[in-house]
Design a protein around this motif. Sequence first.
Motif, PDB file in Angstrom:
ATOM      1  N   GLU A  57       1.851   1.675 -20.553  1.00 41.96           N
ATOM      2  CA  GLU A  57       0.791   0.686 -20.339  1.00 41.96           C
ATOM      3  C   GLU A  57       0.053   0.848 -19.008  1.00 41.96           C
ATOM      4  O   GLU A  57      -1.066   0.358 -18.879  1.00 41.96           O
ATOM      5  N   PHE A  58       0.670   1.498 -18.031  1.00 49.00           N
ATOM      6  CA  PHE A  58       0.069   1.602 -16.701  1.00 49.00           C
ATOM      7  C   PHE A  58      -0.206   3.049 -16.323  1.00 49.00           C
ATOM      8  O   PHE A  58       0.537   3.953 -16.701  1.00 49.00           O
ATOM      9  N   ASP A  59      -1.265   3.241 -15.553  1.00 50.55           N
ATOM     10  CA  ASP A  59      -1.638   4.576 -15.085  1.00 50.55           C
ATOM     11  C   ASP A  59      -0.821   5.007 -13.881  1.00 50.55           C
ATOM     12  O   ASP A  59      -0.640   6.198 -13.655  1.00 50.55           O
ATOM     13  N   LEU A  60      -0.388   4.049 -13.085  1.00 47.41           N
ATOM     14  CA  LEU A  60       0.414   4.323 -11.895  1.00 47.41           C
ATOM     15  C   LEU A  60       1.655   3.448 -11.899  1.00 47.41           C
ATOM     16  O   LEU A  60       1.596   2.269 -12.263  1.00 47.41           O
ATOM     17  N   ILE A  61       2.758   4.016 -11.460  1.00 49.11           N
ATOM     18  CA  ILE A  61       4.013   3.292 -11.264  1.00 49.11           C
ATOM     19  C   ILE A  61       4.376   3.548  -9.799  1.00 49.11           C
ATOM     20  O   ILE A  61       4.588   4.696  -9.406  1.00 49.11           O
ATOM     21  N   ILE A  62       4.412   2.496  -9.008  1.00 49.76           N
ATOM     22  CA  ILE A  62       4.581   2.633  -7.560  1.00 49.76           C
ATOM     23  C   ILE A  62       5.975   2.184  -7.145  1.00 49.76           C
ATOM     24  O   ILE A  62       6.387   1.067  -7.451  1.00 49.76           O
ATOM     25  N   GLY A  63       6.683   3.048  -6.434  1.00 51.84           N
ATOM     26  CA  GLY A  63       8.001   2.722  -5.888  1.00 51.84           C
ATOM     27  C   GLY A  63       7.923   2.541  -4.385  1.00 51.84           C
ATOM     28  O   GLY A  63       7.024   3.062  -3.727  1.00 51.84           O
ATOM     29  N   MET A  64       8.882   1.803  -3.844  1.00 50.85           N
ATOM     30  CA  MET A  64       8.853   1.475  -2.419  1.00 50.85           C
ATOM     31  C   MET A  64       9.700   2.405  -1.549  1.00 50.85           C
ATOM     32  O   MET A  64       9.419   2.567  -0.368  1.00 50.85           O
ATOM     33  N   ASP A  65      10.766   2.984  -2.111  1.00 51.27           N
ATOM     34  CA  ASP A  65      11.646   3.834  -1.301  1.00 51.27           C
ATOM     35  C   ASP A  65      12.272   4.910  -2.178  1.00 51.27           C
ATOM     36  O   ASP A  65      12.029   4.961  -3.391  1.00 51.27           O
ATOM     37  N   ASP A  66      13.072   5.789  -1.567  1.00 44.67           N
ATOM     38  CA  ASP A  66      13.673   6.913  -2.304  1.00 44.67           C
ATOM     39  C   ASP A  66      14.484   6.453  -3.502  1.00 44.67           C
ATOM     40  O   ASP A  66      14.410   7.048  -4.572  1.00 44.67           O
ATOM     41  N   ILE A  85       4.487   8.257 -11.315  1.00 43.37           N
ATOM     42  CA  ILE A  85       5.285   7.639 -10.250  1.00 43.37           C
ATOM     43  C   ILE A  85       4.799   8.127  -8.888  1.00 43.37           C
ATOM     44  O   ILE A  85       4.691   9.330  -8.650  1.00 43.37           O
ATOM     45  N   HIS A  86       4.533   7.166  -8.016  1.00 47.02           N
ATOM     46  CA  HIS A  86       4.089   7.465  -6.655  1.00 47.02           C
ATOM     47  C   HIS A  86       4.813   6.540  -5.687  1.00 47.02           C
ATOM     48  O   HIS A  86       5.252   5.447  -6.057  1.00 47.02           O
ATOM     49  N   ASN A 137      -3.156  10.489 -11.481  1.00 41.36           N
ATOM     50  CA  ASN A 137      -2.384  10.454 -12.714  1.00 41.36           C
ATOM     51  C   ASN A 137      -1.820  11.810 -13.115  1.00 41.36           C
ATOM     52  O   ASN A 137      -1.163  11.916 -14.141  1.00 41.36           O
ATOM     53  N   ALA A 138      -2.087  12.814 -12.329  1.00 38.94           N
ATOM     54  CA  ALA A 138      -1.611  14.152 -12.691  1.00 38.94           C
ATOM     55  C   ALA A 138      -0.094  14.221 -12.556  1.00 38.94           C
ATOM     56  O   ALA A 138       0.489  13.665 -11.640  1.00 38.94           O
ATOM     57  N   CYS A 139       0.519  14.909 -13.463  1.00 37.50           N
ATOM     58  CA  CYS A 139       1.969  15.067 -13.398  1.00 37.50           C
ATOM     59  C   CYS A 139       2.323  16.089 -12.310  1.00 37.50           C
ATOM     60  O   CYS A 139       1.479  16.875 -11.887  1.00 37.50           O
TER      61      CYS A 139
END
Length: 148
Positions: A57-66, A85-86, A137-139
């Motif tokens: 559903e989302f173009d970006l999935i953002i994480g906060m830490d390792d 994932i970024h 969005n590139a892998c």
Amino acid sequence: HLIEEAGREDEFVIDSAGILSYHQGELPDSRMRAHAARRGYNLTHRSRPVRTDDFYEFDLIIGMDDRNIDDLKERAPSVEACGKIHRMTEYCTKFAHADYVPDPYYGGAEGFEYVLDILEDACAGLLGAVGEESPLNACCHDKNACCR
């Protein structure tokens, strides 16, 4: 907040989710809500865990830490989904030295303020990056490094 200020709220669907479901249905920590309110933010989102559907559903999935990034990569249903994932700090400009968003919950008021500083910087950078030529969005080029 930044998207509303830019008049671009119709262009985005934004949601927040956590890795664990331990706090599912709860509001953010009261201390974070208080610090955010002093900056004009009203944090009313209820916690929910990341779902497989989020990767579709989302173009970006953002994480906060390792650890977030590793957990998200493990949950990604495909190599292509993993490419979404970024790390939040990728978008920092003022806090370019920050390589992760720390967990402020066991520290004092300064920790909450520092996290908000990093997030404000990263969100501004992310909004600036959306629509640029950069391949958000590139892998990953190295698919083995992207997902396990």
